[in-house]
Design an enzyme around this catalytic site. Structure first.
Site, PDB file in Angstrom:
ATOM      1  N   LYS A 102       7.474  -3.716  -5.044  1.00 57.96           N
ATOM      2  CA  LYS A 102       7.078  -4.350  -3.597  1.00 57.96           C
ATOM      3  C   LYS A 102       8.124  -4.281  -2.920  1.00 57.96           C
ATOM      4  O   LYS A 102       7.810  -3.750  -1.652  1.00 57.96           O
ATOM      5  CB  LYS A 102       6.601  -5.688  -3.880  1.00 57.96           C
ATOM      6  CG  LYS A 102       5.944  -6.210  -2.533  1.00 57.96           C
ATOM      7  CD  LYS A 102       4.959  -5.386  -2.164  1.00 57.96           C
ATOM      8  CE  LYS A 102       4.255  -6.294  -1.032  1.00 57.96           C
ATOM      9  NZ  LYS A 102       4.639  -7.079  -0.289  1.00 57.96           N
ATOM     10  N   GLY A 104      -0.702 -22.890  -3.269  1.00 63.59           N
ATOM     11  CA  GLY A 104      -0.348 -22.321  -1.890  1.00 63.59           C
ATOM     12  C   GLY A 104      -1.651 -21.800  -1.353  1.00 63.59           C
ATOM     13  O   GLY A 104      -2.068 -20.766  -1.710  1.00 63.59           O
ATOM     14  N   GLU A 132       7.182   1.164   4.194  1.00 65.20           N
ATOM     15  CA  GLU A 132       6.544   0.585   5.374  1.00 65.20           C
ATOM     16  C   GLU A 132       7.222   0.554   6.515  1.00 65.20           C
ATOM     17  O   GLU A 132       6.777   0.842   7.726  1.00 65.20           O
ATOM     18  CB  GLU A 132       5.905  -0.553   5.006  1.00 65.20           C
ATOM     19  CG  GLU A 132       5.049  -1.665   5.969  1.00 65.20           C
ATOM     20  CD  GLU A 132       4.635  -3.094   5.306  1.00 65.20           C
ATOM     21  OE1 GLU A 132       5.106  -3.892   6.178  1.00 65.20           O
ATOM     22  OE2 GLU A 132       4.057  -3.202   4.539  1.00 65.20           O
ATOM     23  N   TYR A 133       8.492  -0.126   6.338  1.00 61.77           N
ATOM     24  CA  TYR A 133       9.390   0.022   7.556  1.00 61.77           C
ATOM     25  C   TYR A 133       9.751   1.275   8.177  1.00 61.77           C
ATOM     26  O   TYR A 133       9.272   1.410   9.422  1.00 61.77           O
ATOM     27  CB  TYR A 133      10.760  -0.595   7.282  1.00 61.77           C
ATOM     28  CG  TYR A 133      11.033  -2.190   7.354  1.00 61.77           C
ATOM     29  CD1 TYR A 133      11.866  -2.566   8.173  1.00 61.77           C
ATOM     30  CD2 TYR A 133      10.246  -3.045   6.614  1.00 61.77           C
ATOM     31  CE1 TYR A 133      12.037  -3.988   8.209  1.00 61.77           C
ATOM     32  CE2 TYR A 133      10.347  -4.194   6.588  1.00 61.77           C
ATOM     33  CZ  TYR A 133      11.380  -4.954   7.388  1.00 61.77           C
ATOM     34  OH  TYR A 133      11.497  -6.230   7.459  1.00 61.77           O
ATOM     35  N   HIS A 144       8.098  -0.497  -1.660  1.00 67.89           N
ATOM     36  CA  HIS A 144       6.832  -0.424  -0.903  1.00 67.89           C
ATOM     37  C   HIS A 144       7.160  -0.825   0.526  1.00 67.89           C
ATOM     38  O   HIS A 144       6.822  -0.224   1.614  1.00 67.89           O
ATOM     39  CB  HIS A 144       5.803  -1.128  -1.545  1.00 67.89           C
ATOM     40  CG  HIS A 144       4.529  -1.345  -0.672  1.00 67.89           C
ATOM     41  ND1 HIS A 144       4.567  -2.242   0.319  1.00 67.89           N
ATOM     42  CD2 HIS A 144       3.453  -1.005  -0.685  1.00 67.89           C
ATOM     43  CE1 HIS A 144       3.402  -2.432   1.031  1.00 67.89           C
ATOM     44  NE2 HIS A 144       2.627  -1.624   0.367  1.00 67.89           N
ATOM     45  N   ASN A 145       7.667  -2.143   0.677  1.00 67.07           N
ATOM     46  CA  ASN A 145       7.969  -2.582   2.217  1.00 67.07           C
ATOM     47  C   ASN A 145       9.042  -1.811   2.855  1.00 67.07           C
ATOM     48  O   ASN A 145       8.970  -1.736   4.027  1.00 67.07           O
ATOM     49  CB  ASN A 145       8.292  -4.068   1.915  1.00 67.07           C
ATOM     50  CG  ASN A 145       7.263  -4.876   1.657  1.00 67.07           C
ATOM     51  OD1 ASN A 145       6.207  -4.519   1.300  1.00 67.07           O
ATOM     52  ND2 ASN A 145       7.427  -6.276   1.866  1.00 67.07           N
ATOM     53  N   ALA A 157       9.129 -17.300   0.018  1.00 72.47           N
ATOM     54  CA  ALA A 157      10.406 -16.762  -0.867  1.00 72.47           C
ATOM     55  C   ALA A 157      11.510 -17.790  -0.491  1.00 72.47           C
ATOM     56  O   ALA A 157      11.945 -18.328   0.652  1.00 72.47           O
ATOM     57  CB  ALA A 157      10.640 -15.559  -0.806  1.00 72.47           C
ATOM     58  N   ARG A 162      15.004  -2.321  14.293  1.00 72.45           N
ATOM     59  CA  ARG A 162      14.231  -3.643  14.410  1.00 72.45           C
ATOM     60  C   ARG A 162      15.481  -4.642  14.878  1.00 72.45           C
ATOM     61  O   ARG A 162      15.247  -5.315  15.831  1.00 72.45           O
ATOM     62  CB  ARG A 162      13.877  -4.189  13.132  1.00 72.45           C
ATOM     63  CG  ARG A 162      12.351  -3.257  12.887  1.00 72.45           C
ATOM     64  CD  ARG A 162      11.595  -4.273  11.874  1.00 72.45           C
ATOM     65  NE  ARG A 162      10.399  -3.478  11.341  1.00 72.45           N
ATOM     66  CZ  ARG A 162       9.666  -4.285  10.849  1.00 72.45           C
ATOM     67  NH1 ARG A 162       9.391  -5.430  10.461  1.00 72.45           N
ATOM     68  NH2 ARG A 162       8.448  -3.393  10.082  1.00 72.45           N
ATOM     69  N   SER A 204       0.196  -6.387  -1.788  1.00 75.28           N
ATOM     70  CA  SER A 204       0.073  -5.741  -0.707  1.00 75.28           C
ATOM     71  C   SER A 204      -1.293  -5.647  -0.235  1.00 75.28           C
ATOM     72  O   SER A 204      -2.309  -5.468  -0.738  1.00 75.28           O
ATOM     73  CB  SER A 204       0.769  -4.511  -0.671  1.00 75.28           C
ATOM     74  OG  SER A 204       0.705  -3.800   0.459  1.00 75.28           O
ATOM     75  N   MET A 247      -3.218 -16.083   2.575  1.00 75.78           N
ATOM     76  CA  MET A 247      -3.257 -15.116   1.352  1.00 75.78           C
ATOM     77  C   MET A 247      -3.691 -15.721   0.049  1.00 75.78           C
ATOM     78  O   MET A 247      -4.586 -15.214  -0.639  1.00 75.78           O
ATOM     79  CB  MET A 247      -1.850 -14.419   1.176  1.00 75.78           C
ATOM     80  CG  MET A 247      -1.460 -13.596   2.288  1.00 75.78           C
ATOM     81  SD  MET A 247      -2.175 -12.002   2.094  1.00 75.78           S
ATOM     82  CE  MET A 247      -1.560 -11.491   0.368  1.00 75.78           C
ATOM     83  N   GLY A 248      -3.329 -16.979  -0.083  1.00 73.87           N
ATOM     84  CA  GLY A 248      -3.715 -17.586  -1.492  1.00 73.87           C
ATOM     85  C   GLY A 248      -5.099 -18.006  -1.533  1.00 73.87           C
ATOM     86  O   GLY A 248      -5.621 -17.778  -2.393  1.00 73.87           O
TER      87      GLY A 248
END
Length: 475
Positions: free
Chosen positions: A184, A12, A191-192, A187-188, A78, A289, A130, A16-17
């Site tokens: 993670k 990928g 973040e929200y 963590h997200n 994902a 959201r 992240s 990011m990759g």
């Protein structure tokens, strides 16, 4: 046969990759990447010119180029695509090889894949990454979980490329199974919550104080120089200064007020509810959201009820901004506290043995939720590894008491003015509830027993009880 010259492989080669591979190459690791999209392989070759990096468009050649035990990381969307890539890899790998999922997979999928690949003799672990594109290229925060021995084979690479705070890498082994992806996900969720609080702050500044964009930018810039310093505040002050070339207004003012999401915040709320642990700021952020997407409906309701606001600056803008800074700090503490509490509960439930101090430590740099306050969280859980809740730390309690007048004043004023600040409201309501020695939940239990014979418990007595609350009523 392709000569095995490379120590790490990436499947990928999106932003990011590719960025992670180039980061590794910058640290003199010989790395290789694979993607079906030849434009992406060509871009890696171009950007990696002169570096120890190579791209492949054929999976068998890519695998043959890796040193044993092979370490292969996936950065693909994902879901089913991850499973598809795994099935493509299995015939090409050997016992002891390592597959790493660096995407935002749901932790239950990671559990399933760990068990499945164990039957194949392959090591699999999920790793949260992240920091976005910049973090991947210059130093992310990483949360690997799974087989600890397998992690040792790649630990030296991840520690080299991770963000550094006080010379320490922002990566650590999180725990067994899907622990890395679970952390993670939380963590997200945090973040929200933080993003929702910042957007509500924007609402207060624009509609309540009637500040223009340069004045709002100044507020966020000043906050980023103080105790509210964080990545999200930093990018917010940049957003309030960005204009497209040739334009005389902010790009922000052209963007629709309909927020999208990829699901990790929702997952956090769902898991928190499954574990019967309140994460109200995160829940509210997810709901807002969702509500933002109902633009036509919001416009209809607005036309029916109007949307007039009271000026919040009657007592003076500077005084209000000081209270607002307190309010944000308070709500930020609650958002982090709820996330850490969820990690603590999940650690016991899923036997992750999470080290909350270490998690706070690696979040201090490279990641989206990095902030000055994370140093305080790190200190709190370092002092007491068994700390049941962040609000039980003495220093945090002092900060809460200091900022409490601000949050009460801001929330009360906003509600009176007709301004929506649901995350701020959720934060103070959570605090007032968790500090309550006696909640009104005894009435809920009585009601449940009245209409459904669900029983209740009595103070000072063992067992469960049921009462015929209205014995004279007709059946």
């Amino acid at each position: 046969m392709q000569e095995a010259n490379y120590s790490f492989g990436m499947i990928g080669l999106g932003t990011m990759g590719r960025s992670l591979l180039l980061n590794m190459a910058d640290h003199d690791f010989r790395v290789t990447g694979y993607d079906k999209d030849m434009e992406k392989t060509a871009l890696l070759e171009k950007e990696g010119a002169g570096k120890p990096v190579k791209a492949f468009g054929a999976l068998p050649e890519f695998i043959e180029s890796l040193q044993k035990p092979r370490s292969v990381m996936m950065l693909v969307p994902a879901g089913k695509i991850v499973d598809s890539v795994i099935e493509d890899l299995i015939p090409l790998l050997e016992k002891g090889d390592i597959i790493i999922d660096g995407g935002n997979s749901h932790f239950t999928d990671t559990n399933r894949r760990v068990a499945y690949l164990d039957t194949k003799g392959l090591n699999f672990f999920g790793m949260g990454v992240s920091g976005g594109e910049e973090g991947a290229r210059k130093g992310p925060s990483m949360m690997p979980g799974g087989n600890k021995e397998a992690y040792q084979h790649v630990k030296y690479i991840f520690e080299a490329i991770a963000a550094k705070v006080n010379g320490e890498p922002c990566v650590t082994y999180i725990g067994p199974g899907a622990a890395g992806h679970f952390v993670k996900m939380v963590h997200n969720g945090i973040e929200y919550g933080l993003m929702q609080l910042i957007s509500e702050t924007y609402e207060l500044l624009k509609k309540g104080l009637k500040l223009d964009n340069p004045a709002i930018q100044k507020v966020f810039a000043e906050w980023n120089e103080g105790r509210l310093q964080s990545f999200l505040i930093e990018i917010t002050k940049d957003i309030f200064a960005f204009k497209k070339p040739g334009e005389d207004h902010l790009l922000l003012d052209d963007i629709k007020d309909e927020a999208r999401a990829k699901g990790t915040g929702k997952w956090t709320s769902q898991v928190a509810m499954d574990l019967e642990l309140p994460a109200t700021v995160i829940d509210t952020a997810v709901s807002m959201r969702d509500l933002s997407k109902y633009k036509p409906l919001r416009m209809q309701v607005s036309a029916s009820f109007g949307n007039d606001q009271v000026d919040l600056a009657e007592a003076g803008t500077e005084q209000y901004l000081a209270r607002l800074e307190q309010a944000f700090y308070f709500a930020m503490i609650i958002s982090y506290a709820q996330g850490m509490h969820l990690l603590s509960k999940a650690s016991a439930e899923y036997k992750y043995d999470l080290k909350l101090a270490e998690i706070a430590k690696i979040w201090r740099g490279g990641c989206i939720i990095r902030s000055t306050f994370l140093e305080q969280i790190f200190k709190a859980f370092s002092k007491d590894h068994t700390l049941a809740h962040l609000l039980l730390d003495g220093e945090v309690q002092s900060l809460i008491n200091e900022t409490l007048p601000g949050i009460r004043s801001v929330v009360a004023g906003a509600i009176t003015a007709g301004l929506a600040i649901p995350a701020y409201t959720a934060a103070i309501s959570y605090f007032d509830t968790i500090r309550s020695g006696n909640m009104p939940s005894n009435l809920v239990q009585a009601q449940r027993d009245y209409f459904g014979a669900h029983t209740y418990e009595l103070r000072g007595q063992e067992g469960f009880f049921h009462t015929e609350w209205n014995p004279g009523a007709e059946a």
